[in-house]
Design an enzyme around this catalytic site. Sequence first.
Site, PDB file in Angstrom:
ATOM      1  N   VAL A 477      -3.790  -5.913  -1.468  1.00 26.85           N
ATOM      2  CA  VAL A 477      -3.588  -5.995  -2.917  1.00 26.85           C
ATOM      3  C   VAL A 477      -2.129  -6.375  -3.229  1.00 26.85           C
ATOM      4  CG1 VAL A 477      -3.595  -4.693  -5.078  1.00 26.85           C
ATOM      5  CG2 VAL A 477      -5.415  -4.327  -3.381  1.00 26.85           C
ATOM      6  N   ALA A 506       8.620  -3.025   0.459  1.00 23.83           N
ATOM      7  CA  ALA A 506       8.665  -2.166   1.649  1.00 23.83           C
ATOM      8  C   ALA A 506       7.265  -1.832   2.123  1.00 23.83           C
ATOM      9  CB  ALA A 506       9.416  -0.876   1.320  1.00 23.83           C
ATOM     10  N   LYS A 581      -4.314   6.345  -6.008  1.00 25.85           N
ATOM     11  CA  LYS A 581      -4.990   7.344  -6.850  1.00 25.85           C
ATOM     12  C   LYS A 581      -4.519   8.759  -6.581  1.00 25.85           C
ATOM     13  CE  LYS A 581      -9.370   5.917  -5.754  1.00 25.85           C
ATOM     14  NZ  LYS A 581      -9.362   4.513  -5.480  1.00 25.85           N
ATOM     15  N   VAL A 611      -9.114   3.336 -11.557  1.00 29.39           N
ATOM     16  CA  VAL A 611     -10.544   3.362 -11.876  1.00 29.39           C
ATOM     17  C   VAL A 611     -10.982   1.953 -12.256  1.00 29.39           C
ATOM     18  CG1 VAL A 611     -12.324   4.332 -13.377  1.00 29.39           C
ATOM     19  CG2 VAL A 611     -10.323   5.708 -12.789  1.00 29.39           C
ATOM     20  N   ALA A 613     -10.647  -0.998 -10.817  1.00 28.22           N
ATOM     21  CA  ALA A 613      -9.681  -2.094 -10.607  1.00 28.22           C
ATOM     22  C   ALA A 613      -9.048  -2.514 -11.933  1.00 28.22           C
ATOM     23  CB  ALA A 613     -10.336  -3.263  -9.882  1.00 28.22           C
ATOM     24  N   GLY A 666     -15.998  -5.653   3.955  1.00 24.10           N
ATOM     25  CA  GLY A 666     -14.727  -5.165   3.406  1.00 24.10           C
ATOM     26  C   GLY A 666     -14.857  -4.327   2.149  1.00 24.10           C
ATOM     27  N   GLU A 669     -13.903   1.896   2.652  1.00 22.45           N
ATOM     28  CA  GLU A 669     -12.679   2.382   3.284  1.00 22.45           C
ATOM     29  C   GLU A 669     -12.892   2.235   4.793  1.00 22.45           C
ATOM     30  OE1 GLU A 669     -10.036   3.975   1.687  1.00 22.45           O
ATOM     31  OE2 GLU A 669     -10.960   3.560  -0.258  1.00 22.45           O
ATOM     32  N   LYS A 684     -12.288   9.474  -9.285  1.00 23.67           N
ATOM     33  CA  LYS A 684     -12.177   8.585 -10.447  1.00 23.67           C
ATOM     34  C   LYS A 684     -12.658   9.277 -11.712  1.00 23.67           C
ATOM     35  CE  LYS A 684     -12.562   4.384  -7.731  1.00 23.67           C
ATOM     36  NZ  LYS A 684     -13.471   3.369  -7.202  1.00 23.67           N
TER      37      LYS A 684
END
Length: 816
Positions: A477, A506, A581, A611, A613, A666, A669, A684
Amino acid sequence: MQVLKFGGTSVASAENIEKVIAIVGQALAQGPVVLVVSALGGTTDALIGAGRAAAAGDEAFRITLRQLEARHLTAAEALLPTPAAQAELQPWLTAQFTELALLADGIFALGELSPRTLDRLMSYGELLSSRLVVAAFQARGLAAAWADSRQLLRTNSRFGMAQVEEVVTEQQVRAFQLATPSNLWVAPGFIAADAEGHTTTLGRGGSDYTAAILAAALGAEKLEIWTDVSGMLTADPRLVRAARPIAHISYEEAMELSHFGAKVLYAPTVQPVRQRGIPMWIKNTFAPQDFGTLVEVAPPPTPNVVRGLSSIGNLALLNLEGSGMVGVPGFSARLFAALARARINVVLITQSSSEHSICVGVNEADVPAAQGVVNEEFAGEISAGRLEPLRPETGLAIVALVGENMKNHPGISGRLFSALGHNGVNIRAIAQGASERNISTVIRASDVRKAINVLHEEFFEATSKQVNLFILGPGNVGGKLLAQLAQQQAYLREKLSLDLRVMAIANSRHSLVSEEGGLDLRTWPEDLNEAPKLTLEEFTQLIISKNLRNSIFVDVTANPAAADQYAPLLAKSVAIVACNKVAASAAYASYRHLKQLAQDFNTKYLFETNVGAALPVIGTLGDLTRSGDVVRRMQAVLSGTLNFVFNNYDGSRPFAEVVRQAQAEGYTEPDPRLDLNGSDVARKILILAREAGQQLEMNDVANESFLPPSCLEGDVPAFYEQLAVHEPHFRALYEAAASEGKRLKFVAQYTDGQAAVGLQQIPPGHDLYDLRGKDNVVLFYTDRYTDQPLVVKGAGAGAEVTASGVFADIIRAARL
Ligand code: ADP
Ligand code: ASP
Ligand code: MG
C-alpha cells in the site's frame, strides 16, 4: 550630497570592491558622494577572536593576524594596477599590522581585554578597508579624500556601544566639509571617538549608523545602504527561503523590523534619517539593477497588511509575581528602575490585567545581573512572602509581525495564533505595542524557524502551503501511495496550492531521510535500500526534532509498535494518518486518549482506511454524528477474504480449496485464520461503534465463529487439513442457506450499542445480498435514515484503493 554605505560582503575582496567602485562611479555622475565602508567581511569577528585569544594566553592570535594581513595585502595587490601605487599603500598596511601586533602583544602580556582596548582593536578593520578603497579610487584617477570618522563622530565613552553626541558631531562634520572640499570622501564605518580622543565603536553592524549620521549631519539628499541582498526582505532569508524584497516601507516599519532582529539594517540607523526626512535605499551590490527597498515617509499602499517578519533569539522572560503587587502602585517603576541601574535593556513587557504578575523580556546574558538587582530591590517583599523571587525562563525568542496597516485590520492576531497553534508552537507571552505596528510573540527558540516559516506562509504566500510527510511502511500500500503522491504533486501544487513533500520513508530495515526539500520520488526504492536503519523511537525523534510545519506521520504498517508512536507525535502537533488498525481498535482508553490529544494539540488523527479501504465509511459516520443524527444500527460486510470465500463456495469445490485460492490471490492475511475467524471484521465494527459514540472494548464484540474449534488449533497447514476434515460442516452451512434461496455473508452488526460479527443467511433483495468481488458495504440506520438505510458500497480492499484512501486522509490532515 549622497551617502553610500557598503557592507562587509560588498568589500570582502578585490573583486567585490571593483563592483563598489563601479556603483560609486555612477553615483558621482549625479553629485558628490560620501562613501562609508565596513571592514572586509569577517574581519571584525576575526579581530575580536584574536583579542580574546590573546587575553586568554592563546598564541593562536598571531596566526589570525597574519591571515588578516595576507588578505589585505592580496586585495591591495589586485586593486592597485601599478607597482607605484602598490609601493605607496603596502608599507602603510604593513605598519598597521605591526601596530596591531603590538596591541595584541600587550593584551597577551596583560591577559586582559578591556572594552576600550577591544574598540581600538576592532577599529583596524574599518581603518584598513577605507584606506584600501581610497587607494583604489586614486589609482583609477579619482580624487578620493579619506575622512577619519574618529574626527567626525563624537560619542560618549561607552566602549562597544557608544552613544553619538549629535551637536558636536554635526559641528565636526560641517567643519571637515569646509576644510576638505572633495566630490568623494571615504570614511570608515563603525568607529568614532570620545571627548578624550579614545576610539569608540557604535555597536556591531554599526557602519549603517555611521552612514545615517553623516547623511543627517550633511543634509544629504539620500542615503543608500548597499549590502548582499536585494533590500529588506519579508523575513530573514537564512530562515525563510521564500522571503522576498519589500519594495516600499515606512521609516517606522523599517525601524521596527530592524529592532526586532532584521540584521540587514542596524536598528539605530533609521532615526537620524527619519528626523530629516532623508529617503533611504537598501540595495544589492551584487544585483544593482534590482529595485531594492525604499524607506520613506509614506510608502504606497499594498494589499499586504503585514510588511515583514523578524525574530530575536537569546531571550529570557523574567516573571515577577505575587499577591503583594495587586493594586499597589509603583511596582513596575521599581522593577524598571532596578533593571535600568544594571544597564539591562528591556526588550518586551507584558502584564496580566489581574496585576498579579509582570513579565519582561531581556537578553539571556543579562539574566544573572537582573536576578541580582531585582531580588535586591524587592528583598523586603520577598522575605515577607508578598512576592515570589524573580523567576527567569531562558531558551526563548521573539517572533514579531510588523506592519503599519495592522491596526486597521482585525483578525491578524487570530491568524497568527491559529497558524502557530496548528503547528504546536506554544506562545509564552505576547505584546502588542500601542502603535499596533508590531505584534510580538515569545516562543521557544527551537521553534523559531518553524514559526517564522508558518507565518510567512500565512501572511505572504497565501498561494502555497508546505506539507511534510513521514511515511512508515513503503510496502504494498505504501508503495502505491508514494507512486500516487509522485503523480499528483504538480497537480496539488497548481490546483490546491499544496506543496506535499515526502521528508522520510522508513521500513523495518532502512530509513531514508531528506535533509531539505523532500525526497526524490522517482528513485526512493533504490535510495532507501542504501539508507541506514532507524528504530521506531528514533524515527519519531527525527520527526520531532525536524520540527517542520504541517508535519504528518503516515503509518502504512500493521505494526502494533508503530501505533505506540502516535501519542508522542500528536503531543507535538504532528498529524497522524493511519492505515494501521491497531491503535483505533486497542483499549478504548488509549483510542480516546489519541483522539483527545489530536484535539488538544490542534491536529488530526485520521484512519478512514481502517474500515473498507478508501470507502467513505468513517467520514460518513462523522458527518452524520456531527450534524446531530444518531446512528441506531449498522450492518456491514467488511471482509474481502470472507466475501471471496462465500461468493465462490457452492459445494462444487471443497471449502479448503476456495480458501487456498483466496490466499493465493492475495486477499487474506499471511495467516488466513485471522480473516476466517472474524477477528479482523470484529475490529472494524468496534472502530465503527466507537466512532458512532459507543464506549466498547474488543471483548464486547460478540463473535460467533462458523469455524469448528479444531480449525483454530495448530499451524496453517493443520488449519487447511482441518478445513478438509470439516467439509461436511461447510457444505451443510451452504445448503441450509441455498435451499431457501439465500446467500451466506459474514456480517458485522451494530444495534443500539451492541456489536456482533457472524455468518448470516441473506435473502434476495437485501442490501447485502448482491456483493461481488472485493466489495464491502455498510448500511447506516439512523434517526434520519429510518426505513431505507444510507448505503456505502464499493471495493473495500486492494493496495491501489487503500493507498488512495490514505492519500485522501493526508489531504484532509493538511487542512484544506
Ligand atoms: P552588511 O555586511 O552589508 O552590513 P549584513 O550581514 O549586516 O550585511 O546584513 C545583510 C544580511 O542580513 C543578509 O545577508 C541577510 O542574511 C540578513 N537578514 C536578516 N534579516 C533580513 C531581512 N529581513 N531582510 C534582508 N536581509 C536580512
Ligand atoms: N565591521 C563592523 C561589524 O562587523 C561594523 C559593520 O560591519 O557594520 O560589526
Ligand atoms: Mg550590517
